[in-house]
Motif scaffolding. Structure first.
Motif, PDB file in Angstrom:
ATOM      1  N   SER A 121       0.765  -1.103   0.150  1.00 30.75           N
ATOM      2  CA  SER A 121      -0.098  -0.050   0.173  1.00 30.75           C
ATOM      3  C   SER A 121       0.853   1.236  -0.037  1.00 30.75           C
ATOM      4  O   SER A 121       1.733   1.155   0.788  1.00 30.75           O
ATOM      5  CB  SER A 121      -0.911   0.028   1.274  1.00 30.75           C
ATOM      6  OG  SER A 121      -1.767   1.148   1.245  1.00 30.75           O
ATOM      7  N   ALA A 122       0.585   2.267  -0.915  1.00 37.46           N
ATOM      8  CA  ALA A 122       1.254   3.540  -0.911  1.00 37.46           C
ATOM      9  C   ALA A 122       0.380   4.510  -0.940  1.00 37.46           C
ATOM     10  O   ALA A 122      -0.592   4.539  -1.747  1.00 37.46           O
ATOM     11  CB  ALA A 122       2.430   3.420  -2.050  1.00 37.46           C
TER      12      ALA A 122
ATOM     13  N   TYR B 260      -9.453  10.747  -3.290  1.00 39.03           N
ATOM     14  CA  TYR B 260     -10.602  10.882  -2.699  1.00 39.03           C
ATOM     15  C   TYR B 260     -11.059   9.441  -2.301  1.00 39.03           C
ATOM     16  O   TYR B 260     -12.157   9.317  -1.906  1.00 39.03           O
ATOM     17  CB  TYR B 260     -11.869  11.485  -3.368  1.00 39.03           C
ATOM     18  CG  TYR B 260     -11.600  13.117  -3.519  1.00 39.03           C
ATOM     19  CD1 TYR B 260     -11.565  13.894  -2.303  1.00 39.03           C
ATOM     20  CD2 TYR B 260     -11.144  13.612  -4.883  1.00 39.03           C
ATOM     21  CE1 TYR B 260     -11.246  15.248  -2.632  1.00 39.03           C
ATOM     22  CE2 TYR B 260     -10.875  14.924  -4.948  1.00 39.03           C
ATOM     23  CZ  TYR B 260     -10.723  15.684  -3.748  1.00 39.03           C
ATOM     24  OH  TYR B 260     -10.781  17.024  -3.962  1.00 39.03           O
ATOM     25  N   GLY B 261     -10.085   8.530  -2.878  1.00 35.39           N
ATOM     26  CA  GLY B 261     -10.607   7.178  -2.969  1.00 35.39           C
ATOM     27  C   GLY B 261     -11.319   6.399  -3.982  1.00 35.39           C
ATOM     28  O   GLY B 261     -11.789   5.213  -3.608  1.00 35.39           O
ATOM     29  N   ARG B 262     -11.517   7.308  -4.935  1.00 32.18           N
ATOM     30  CA  ARG B 262     -12.474   6.863  -6.079  1.00 32.18           C
ATOM     31  C   ARG B 262     -11.332   5.706  -6.909  1.00 32.18           C
ATOM     32  O   ARG B 262     -10.374   6.330  -7.126  1.00 32.18           O
ATOM     33  CB  ARG B 262     -12.780   7.793  -6.862  1.00 32.18           C
ATOM     34  CG  ARG B 262     -13.973   7.452  -7.843  1.00 32.18           C
ATOM     35  CD  ARG B 262     -14.436   8.650  -8.776  1.00 32.18           C
ATOM     36  NE  ARG B 262     -13.085   9.009  -9.639  1.00 32.18           N
ATOM     37  CZ  ARG B 262     -13.100   9.830 -10.423  1.00 32.18           C
ATOM     38  NH1 ARG B 262     -14.066  10.643 -10.633  1.00 32.18           N
ATOM     39  NH2 ARG B 262     -12.067  10.245 -11.074  1.00 32.18           N
TER      40      ARG B 262
ATOM     41  N   GLN C 262      -3.433   6.653  -4.591  1.00 31.01           N
ATOM     42  CA  GLN C 262      -2.859   5.383  -3.705  1.00 31.01           C
ATOM     43  C   GLN C 262      -2.864   4.160  -4.739  1.00 31.01           C
ATOM     44  O   GLN C 262      -3.693   4.109  -5.684  1.00 31.01           O
ATOM     45  CB  GLN C 262      -4.211   4.948  -2.674  1.00 31.01           C
ATOM     46  CG  GLN C 262      -4.344   6.288  -1.621  1.00 31.01           C
ATOM     47  CD  GLN C 262      -5.490   5.639  -0.816  1.00 31.01           C
ATOM     48  OE1 GLN C 262      -6.101   4.704  -0.894  1.00 31.01           O
ATOM     49  NE2 GLN C 262      -5.507   6.458   0.445  1.00 31.01           N
ATOM     50  N   VAL C 263      -2.129   3.431  -4.324  1.00 31.46           N
ATOM     51  CA  VAL C 263      -1.712   2.139  -5.065  1.00 31.46           C
ATOM     52  C   VAL C 263      -1.784   1.038  -4.000  1.00 31.46           C
ATOM     53  O   VAL C 263      -1.184   1.007  -2.976  1.00 31.46           O
ATOM     54  CB  VAL C 263      -0.278   1.965  -5.686  1.00 31.46           C
ATOM     55  CG1 VAL C 263      -0.160   0.657  -6.273  1.00 31.46           C
ATOM     56  CG2 VAL C 263      -0.257   3.110  -6.744  1.00 31.46           C
ATOM     57  N   ILE C 264      -2.920   0.156  -4.243  1.00 34.29           N
ATOM     58  CA  ILE C 264      -2.776  -1.043  -3.341  1.00 34.29           C
ATOM     59  C   ILE C 264      -3.053  -2.233  -3.882  1.00 34.29           C
ATOM     60  O   ILE C 264      -3.660  -2.551  -4.968  1.00 34.29           O
ATOM     61  CB  ILE C 264      -4.316  -0.999  -2.601  1.00 34.29           C
ATOM     62  CG1 ILE C 264      -4.392   0.548  -1.880  1.00 34.29           C
ATOM     63  CG2 ILE C 264      -4.767  -2.177  -1.704  1.00 34.29           C
ATOM     64  CD1 ILE C 264      -5.677   0.820  -1.090  1.00 34.29           C
ATOM     65  N   VAL C 265      -2.018  -3.314  -3.414  1.00 39.77           N
ATOM     66  CA  VAL C 265      -2.028  -4.470  -3.781  1.00 39.77           C
ATOM     67  C   VAL C 265      -2.352  -5.644  -2.750  1.00 39.77           C
ATOM     68  O   VAL C 265      -1.827  -5.520  -1.565  1.00 39.77           O
ATOM     69  CB  VAL C 265      -0.639  -4.840  -4.276  1.00 39.77           C
ATOM     70  CG1 VAL C 265      -0.616  -6.476  -4.586  1.00 39.77           C
ATOM     71  CG2 VAL C 265      -0.051  -4.349  -5.420  1.00 39.77           C
ATOM     72  N   LYS C 266      -3.649  -6.102  -2.918  1.00 42.05           N
ATOM     73  CA  LYS C 266      -4.179  -7.002  -1.630  1.00 42.05           C
ATOM     74  C   LYS C 266      -5.101  -7.851  -2.200  1.00 42.05           C
ATOM     75  O   LYS C 266      -5.808  -7.597  -3.318  1.00 42.05           O
ATOM     76  CB  LYS C 266      -5.083  -5.999  -0.945  1.00 42.05           C
ATOM     77  CG  LYS C 266      -5.632  -6.522   0.505  1.00 42.05           C
ATOM     78  CD  LYS C 266      -6.318  -5.563   1.222  1.00 42.05           C
ATOM     79  CE  LYS C 266      -6.707  -6.369   2.662  1.00 42.05           C
ATOM     80  NZ  LYS C 266      -7.333  -5.422   3.565  1.00 42.05           N
ATOM     81  N   ASP C 267      -4.829  -9.196  -1.757  1.00 39.66           N
ATOM     82  CA  ASP C 267      -5.847 -10.230  -2.275  1.00 39.66           C
ATOM     83  C   ASP C 267      -5.495 -10.476  -3.405  1.00 39.66           C
ATOM     84  O   ASP C 267      -6.556 -11.080  -4.179  1.00 39.66           O
ATOM     85  CB  ASP C 267      -7.195 -10.079  -1.713  1.00 39.66           C
ATOM     86  CG  ASP C 267      -7.529  -9.979  -0.248  1.00 39.66           C
ATOM     87  OD1 ASP C 267      -6.551 -10.544   0.557  1.00 39.66           O
ATOM     88  OD2 ASP C 267      -8.481  -9.227   0.075  1.00 39.66           O
ATOM     89  N   GLY C 268      -4.549 -10.411  -4.218  1.00 44.57           N
ATOM     90  CA  GLY C 268      -4.214 -10.789  -5.498  1.00 44.57           C
ATOM     91  C   GLY C 268      -4.820  -9.971  -6.399  1.00 44.57           C
ATOM     92  O   GLY C 268      -4.849 -10.033  -7.533  1.00 44.57           O
TER      93      GLY C 268
END
Length: 118
Positions: free
Chosen positions: A7-8, A39-41, A25-31
């Motif tokens: 997560s960054a 804003y999280g969109r 944001q860049v998120i790598v989670k659960d494949g």
């Protein structure tokens, strides 16, 4: 977080020459990989099997190019603080995409690439 999760925040996300966000944001989670705005969109997301990413020699050490579902994104991490260690999050991101393997970058000079002559 496990080794394969990442997560960054404060990531500049560009599609070609168009900046989509400067604090994303860049998120790598659960494949899965998810690119989010400040804003999280969601900008784009895909399973890791549909994502390729690498560093390019002509970009800065804190940048990587990722192809998500065939769309090219430039990810610049550590935009706000611009620390000298900006390459660290990019290396962790690439390692998370590979499933937690260590990054195989070895500094070398041109002289080492030549084969010895007998």
């Amino acid at each position: 977080m496990t080794d394969s999760e990442f997560s960054a925040a404060d990531v500049r996300i560009e599609r070609w020459f168009r900046s989509l966000t400067r604090a994303g944001q860049v998120i790598v989670k659960d494949g899965r990989l998810a690119l989010l705005t400040s804003y999280g969109r969601e900008i784009d997301s895909a399973p890791l099997s549909a994502v390729t990413a690498r560093r390019r020699w002509f970009l800065g050490a804190d940048s990587a190019v990722a192809y998500v579902n065939g769309v090219r994104y430039r990810l610049t991490m550590g935009q706000r603080n611009r620390r000298p260690g900006g390459a660290v999050p990019v290396g962790r991101f690439l390692a998370a995409l590979r499933g937690g393997e260590a990054e195989a970058t070895v500094p070398y000079s041109r002289r080492e690439l030549r084969t010895p002559t007998p």
